[in-house]
Design an enzyme around this catalytic site. Structure first.
Site, short mmCIF file in Angstrom:
data_model
loop_
_atom_site.label_atom_id
_atom_site.label_comp_id
_atom_site.label_asym_id
_atom_site.label_seq_id
_atom_site.Cartn_x
_atom_site.Cartn_y
_atom_site.Cartn_z
N TYR A 154 15.20 -92.78 -16.10
CA TYR A 154 15.35 -93.29 -17.48
C TYR A 154 15.21 -94.81 -17.49
CZ TYR A 154 17.44 -93.78 -22.17
OH TYR A 154 17.68 -94.07 -23.50
N LYS A 158 12.42 -96.89 -19.65
CA LYS A 158 12.73 -97.83 -20.74
C LYS A 158 12.24 -99.24 -20.40
CE LYS A 158 14.42 -94.86 -23.67
NZ LYS A 158 13.74 -94.56 -24.96
N1 LIG Z 1 22.11 -92.32 -28.08
C1 LIG Z 1 22.16 -93.38 -27.29
O1 LIG Z 1 23.25 -93.77 -26.81
C2 LIG Z 1 20.89 -94.13 -26.95
C3 LIG Z 1 21.01 -95.34 -26.27
C4 LIG Z 1 19.87 -96.06 -25.96
C5 LIG Z 1 18.63 -95.56 -26.31
N2 LIG Z 1 18.53 -94.37 -26.96
C6 LIG Z 1 17.19 -93.89 -27.31
O2 LIG Z 1 17.15 -93.58 -28.68
C7 LIG Z 1 16.12 -92.61 -28.91
C8 LIG Z 1 16.66 -91.52 -29.83
O3 LIG Z 1 17.69 -90.85 -29.14
P1 LIG Z 1 18.98 -90.23 -29.87
O4 LIG Z 1 20.15 -90.78 -29.17
O5 LIG Z 1 18.83 -90.34 -31.33
O6 LIG Z 1 18.82 -88.72 -29.34
P2 LIG Z 1 18.87 -87.30 -30.08
O7 LIG Z 1 18.78 -86.32 -28.96
O8 LIG Z 1 20.03 -87.22 -31.02
O9 LIG Z 1 17.52 -87.29 -30.94
C9 LIG Z 1 16.26 -87.26 -30.32
C10 LIG Z 1 15.37 -86.28 -31.02
O10 LIG Z 1 14.11 -86.29 -30.34
C11 LIG Z 1 13.67 -84.96 -30.22
N3 LIG Z 1 12.79 -84.83 -29.05
C12 LIG Z 1 13.14 -84.88 -27.74
N4 LIG Z 1 12.08 -84.65 -26.97
C13 LIG Z 1 11.03 -84.43 -27.80
C14 LIG Z 1 9.68 -84.11 -27.59
N5 LIG Z 1 9.18 -83.93 -26.35
N6 LIG Z 1 8.86 -83.96 -28.67
C15 LIG Z 1 9.35 -84.12 -29.93
N7 LIG Z 1 10.64 -84.41 -30.17
C16 LIG Z 1 11.48 -84.57 -29.13
C17 LIG Z 1 14.94 -84.13 -30.05
O11 LIG Z 1 14.72 -82.76 -30.40
C18 LIG Z 1 15.91 -84.85 -30.98
O12 LIG Z 1 15.93 -84.26 -32.26
C19 LIG Z 1 15.67 -92.16 -27.53
O13 LIG Z 1 14.45 -92.81 -27.21
C20 LIG Z 1 16.77 -92.62 -26.62
O14 LIG Z 1 16.31 -92.85 -25.30
C21 LIG Z 1 19.64 -93.65 -27.30
#
Ligand SMILES: NC(=O)c1ccc[n+]([C@@H]2O[C@H](COP(=O)([O-])OP(=O)(O)OC[C@H]3O[C@@H](n4cnc5c(N)ncnc54)[C@H](O)[C@@H]3O)[C@@H](O)[C@H]2O)c1
Length: 250
Positions: A154, A158
């Site tokens: 990861y 990123k």
């Molecule tokens: N939540 C955190 O703490 C956090 C921190 C830093 C970065 N992020 C980043 O934020 C972004 C969103 O994450 P989130 O926390 O909202 O997660 P989440 O899991 O709540 O939402 C992500 C969505 O993406 C969809 N998804 C995953 N793989 C997919 C694919 N191959 N094709 C189409 N859709 C797909 C999932 O079904 C889900 O609905 C990500 O890039 C994650 O790396 C999240």
């Protein structure tokens, strides 16, 4: 959180990961500000809930963005005018340090977080370049700023998001297309992040307990993403915007 009325009126924005978490909050804010949204998610159920619960001009595409055929499907759903793309969909690893990485985890994390982002961005650039305008926002992470926020797959993915963002901004800002990233700290979403490594728990646990700021709401990330998508950020390109409660400053 207040909205900017009609900021996206007449605009079509594609949001990947639009079914949950940060992506869904981004869809909701774009709709509240008058936009038309193409919401993409691998989960058809989440997209069904989205359109049941959010009133507005939303076209859904249920697709796995790692499938190369999904790009054409998403572009078709968007139509000829695409004002913005928010590459939000992403997955975590299992906090694996390098010696413990499985090929399957490495391949999947890089496929979703990096290769799929590249393919869809490449796809939208054709119509954006024709109009000489567009805004692309990628979602990075605190793990793109340091080595101590996730496992190696990861973290690698990123850091790649940051490089992709800066390079895309370098090449296309002179042609009217801006490309930026937000780097969230912890956010309350449905993302799964199980510890699969004993050594990672030992090494990261104490750091997490002392350094991690409060967990943000997805709406706080959506505010930054929609700002970067909008003309309010007309002179911002190539930025990696930390939205992490100050974590990056530690
Ligand atoms: N939540 C955190 O703490 C956090 C921190 C830093 C970065 N992020 C980043 O934020 C972004 C969103 O994450 P989130 O926390 O909202 O997660 P989440 O899991 O709540 O939402 C992500 C969505 O993406 C969809 N998804 C995953 N793989 C997919 C694919 N191959 N094709 C189409 N859709 C797909 C999932 O079904 C889900 O609905 C990500 O890039 C994650 O790396 C999240």
């Amino acid at each position: 959180m207040s909205h900017v009325a009609n900021r996206f009126t007449g605009c079509t924005i594609i949001v990947t990961g639009g079914g949950a978490g940060i992506g869904r909050a981004t869809v909701e804010r774009l709709i509240a500000e008058g936009g038309r949204v193409v919401a993409v998610d691998v989960s058809a159920d989440r997209l069904t809930s989205l359109i049941d619960e959010v009133q507005g001009d939303i076209t859904t595409v249920a697709a796995d963005i790692t499938d190369p055929a999904s790009t054409a499907q998403i572009l078709d759903a968007a139509g000829p005018r695409i004002d913005g793309l928010a590459n939000v969909a992403g997955i975590m690893d299992g906090f694996e340090p390098t010696a413990e990485i499985s090929d399957a985890t490495w391949d999947r994390v890089l496929a979703v977080n990096v290769t799929a982002m590249m393919r869809l961005t490449r796809g939208v650039l054709t119509p954006m370049l024709e109009r000489g305008m567009g805004s692309i926002v990628n979602v990075g992470s605190e793990a793109g700023q340091r080595g101590s926020a996730a496992g190696t797959p990861y973290t690698t993915s990123k850091h790649a998001v940051n490089g992709f963002t800066r390079s895309t901004a370098f090449f296309y800002t002179p042609k009217g297309i801006r490309c930026n990233a937000v780097a969230p700290g912890p956010v309350a979403t449905s993302i799964e992040a199980p510890f699969h490594s004993e050594w990672a728990g030992e090494r990261l646990g104490p750091l997490f307990q002392t350094n991690i700021p409060r967990v943000a709401r997805p709406e706080e990330l959506a505010a930054a993403i929609t700002w970067l998508l909008s003309d309010d950020a007309s002179n911002v390109s190539g930025a990696i915007l930390s939205v992490d409660g100050g974590w990056a400053s530690i």
